[in-house]
Design an enzyme around this catalytic site. Structure first.
Site, PDB file in Angstrom:
ATOM      1  N   HIS A 129     -59.763  70.927-104.563  1.00  0.00           N
ATOM      2  CA  HIS A 129     -59.764  71.447-105.544  1.00  0.00           C
ATOM      3  C   HIS A 129     -60.939  71.191-106.537  1.00  0.00           C
ATOM      4  O   HIS A 129     -60.892  71.449-107.950  1.00  0.00           O
ATOM      5  CB  HIS A 129     -58.446  71.575-106.322  1.00  0.00           C
ATOM      6  CG  HIS A 129     -57.350  72.337-105.533  1.00  0.00           C
ATOM      7  ND1 HIS A 129     -56.987  73.425-105.448  1.00  0.00           N
ATOM      8  CD2 HIS A 129     -56.600  71.602-104.629  1.00  0.00           C
ATOM      9  CE1 HIS A 129     -56.029  73.619-104.661  1.00  0.00           C
ATOM     10  NE2 HIS A 129     -55.846  72.795-104.076  1.00  0.00           N
TER      11      HIS A 129
ATOM     12  N   ASP B 129     -50.787  75.275 -94.263  1.00  0.00           N
ATOM     13  CA  ASP B 129     -50.574  75.771 -92.874  1.00  0.00           C
ATOM     14  C   ASP B 129     -49.254  75.137 -92.485  1.00  0.00           C
ATOM     15  O   ASP B 129     -49.129  74.024 -92.240  1.00  0.00           O
ATOM     16  CB  ASP B 129     -51.824  75.031 -91.955  1.00  0.00           C
ATOM     17  CG  ASP B 129     -53.057  75.755 -92.537  1.00  0.00           C
ATOM     18  OD1 ASP B 129     -53.267  77.210 -92.204  1.00  0.00           O
ATOM     19  OD2 ASP B 129     -53.649  75.310 -93.298  1.00  0.00           O
TER      20      ASP B 129
ATOM     21  N   HIS C 215     -48.340  61.902 -96.249  1.00  0.00           N
ATOM     22  CA  HIS C 215     -49.515  62.509 -96.518  1.00  0.00           C
ATOM     23  C   HIS C 215     -50.243  61.164 -96.984  1.00  0.00           C
ATOM     24  O   HIS C 215     -50.056  59.861 -96.877  1.00  0.00           O
ATOM     25  CB  HIS C 215     -49.447  63.469 -97.684  1.00  0.00           C
ATOM     26  CG  HIS C 215     -50.452  64.521 -97.729  1.00  0.00           C
ATOM     27  ND1 HIS C 215     -51.625  64.224 -97.743  1.00  0.00           N
ATOM     28  CD2 HIS C 215     -50.315  65.795 -97.562  1.00  0.00           C
ATOM     29  CE1 HIS C 215     -52.381  65.308 -98.132  1.00  0.00           C
ATOM     30  NE2 HIS C 215     -51.476  66.445 -97.674  1.00  0.00           N
TER      31      HIS C 215
END
Length: 406
Positions: free
Chosen positions: A17, A354, A104
């Protein structure tokens, strides 16, 4: 680190980002015709928001070529390229200020650097692969123009749904003392590897070149999405037209470089080349690739269990391999986990993700394959050019010297 390659070197930059992502490519030969569309085609295949099977993040991923090119021709100097992040929503990741997302990279990046990006996974995000895909498109154009090399990847499985002709374990294991194992490559799969095109791959949104299987895969991904969950899969890639002699034994064997490249892609968990793990079930008498003289007079192999690589060096046959992608770690289900301070709690991640990465991973796999082959071509050409300056070898037996060598 963030640089890949020896002579064809690619450095990527950017977080999920931040203002932009991109790459610097050093070592591209001068004189290559190159236009933005040569790069944009692959970036558009990678971009988010292509269908209801991908993240709805709306990024056009338009490439801006910054340097190294004039009048549509590469100069041999570093090529800079940039893609702006337009649809940024860092507020969607406020929960990660408190919670490291399960499986993650939030926790490991913080442990490594002592500081981490506040949103979207930072450098661990698939946004980083934009630079790879753009650089791979440039490498691929050179390989196609000079050698006629073709690189095509496709989705070969989603969850437990496999392309029927792909290399996958049998449903029922054979008896332990039975060596009559079927060829790892069925005739249908051999034909597929030799003929598959990107146009055929892109005929459906799942990028599986078998319509019936593609529909089952699509429904499996939609089921995961509806459950706020995710699912993994595999991508198979074939490289056709690779000249023999590529690869740098012993530590930089061609399959080792391909494995390095593929396992650097986010969410990858496995790599196999040629017959892969299936080859462990087959005796050498059935697994060996016998040499034959081809119709054009060149040497080749009757079968291709080796996947086009022997001794870490390309043998001129098609190179094929398969990569396993895990189920995406970020899901929208509430998950019991712990905060950074160890306090137990529940995380329900927001953001746009996704449910399965393999459809969008196809151009990324192709790009990394292009970067590996391009680098190895330049290395081998440097060796051959240096050797050509020496006097012809006349003191060794003919069987020790390639007839065309100087």
């Amino acid at each position: 680190m963030s640089t890949f390659g020896t002579l064809f070197r690619v450095t990527t930059y950017g977080e999920s980002h931040c203002a932009s992502v991109g790459a610097i490519i050093d070592g591209c030969p001068p004189g290559l015709p190159l236009e933005p569309q040569d790069v944009q085609t692959q970036l558009s295949r990678r971009r988010p928001g292509q269908s209801n099977l991908t993240t709805p993040r709306d990024e056009k991923d338009l490439v801006h070529l910054q340097s190294g090119i004039e009048h549509g021709i590469t100069l041999g100097t570093p090529i800079g390229l940039l893609v702006r992040n337009e649809d940024q929503r860092p507020r969607d990741y406020s929960e990660t200020d408190l919670y490291p997302r399960p499986s993650h990279a939030d926790w490991t990046y913080l442990e490594k650097y002592g500081v981490k990006a506040s949103s979207g996974g930072g450098r661990s995000s698939a946004r980083e692969t934009i630079g790879r895909v753009a650089a791979g498109a440039i490498a691929e154009k050179y390989l196609k123009a000079v050698y006629g090399i073709e690189i095509v990847a496709f989705v070969s499985s989603v969850g437990k749904i496999h392309l029927p002709t792909s290399v996958c374990p049998p449903l029922l294991a054979p008896a332990e003392d039975n060596d009559d194992v079927e060829d790892a490559l069925s005739p249908e799969f051999v034909k597929l590897l030799k003929t598959i095109t990107r146009e055929e791959v892109d005929k459906n949104i799942i990028r599986c070149p078998h319509p019936e299987t593609a529909e089952r895969m699509t429904q499996r991904i939609l089921r995961a999405k509806d459950a706020l969950d995710s699912i993994g899969g595999t991508v198979t890639c074939v490289i056709r037209g690779v000249p023999s002699g590529l690869g740098e034994p012993v530590f930089d064997k061609l399959e080792a470089k391909l494995a390095h490249a593929m396992l650097s892609i986010p969410a990858t968990k496995g790599f196999e080349v040629g017959s892969g793990f299936r080859g462990t079930e087959v005796p050498g008498s059935k697994h060996n690739d016998s040499f034959i003289r081809k119709a054009d007079g060149s040497m080749g192999t009757k079968t291709n269990w080796s996947g086009g690589i022997q001794g870490g060096i390309s043998n001129g046959e098609d190179i094929y391999f398969r990569i396993g992608f895990k189920s995406p770690a970020t899901i929208s289900q509430a998950q019991d986990t712990a905060q950074y301070d160890g306090t137990a709690g529940t995380l329900a991640a927001r953001g746009r993700h996704d449910p399965c990465v393999v459809p969008r991973a196809v151009p990324i796999v192709e790009a990394m394959a292009s970067l590996v082959i391009m680098d190895q071509v330049l290395i081998q050409n440097a060796r051959k050019s240096s050797a050509a300056l020496l006097p012809a070898i006349t003191t060794l037996p003919p069987t020790m010297v390639k007839p065309t060598a100087n």
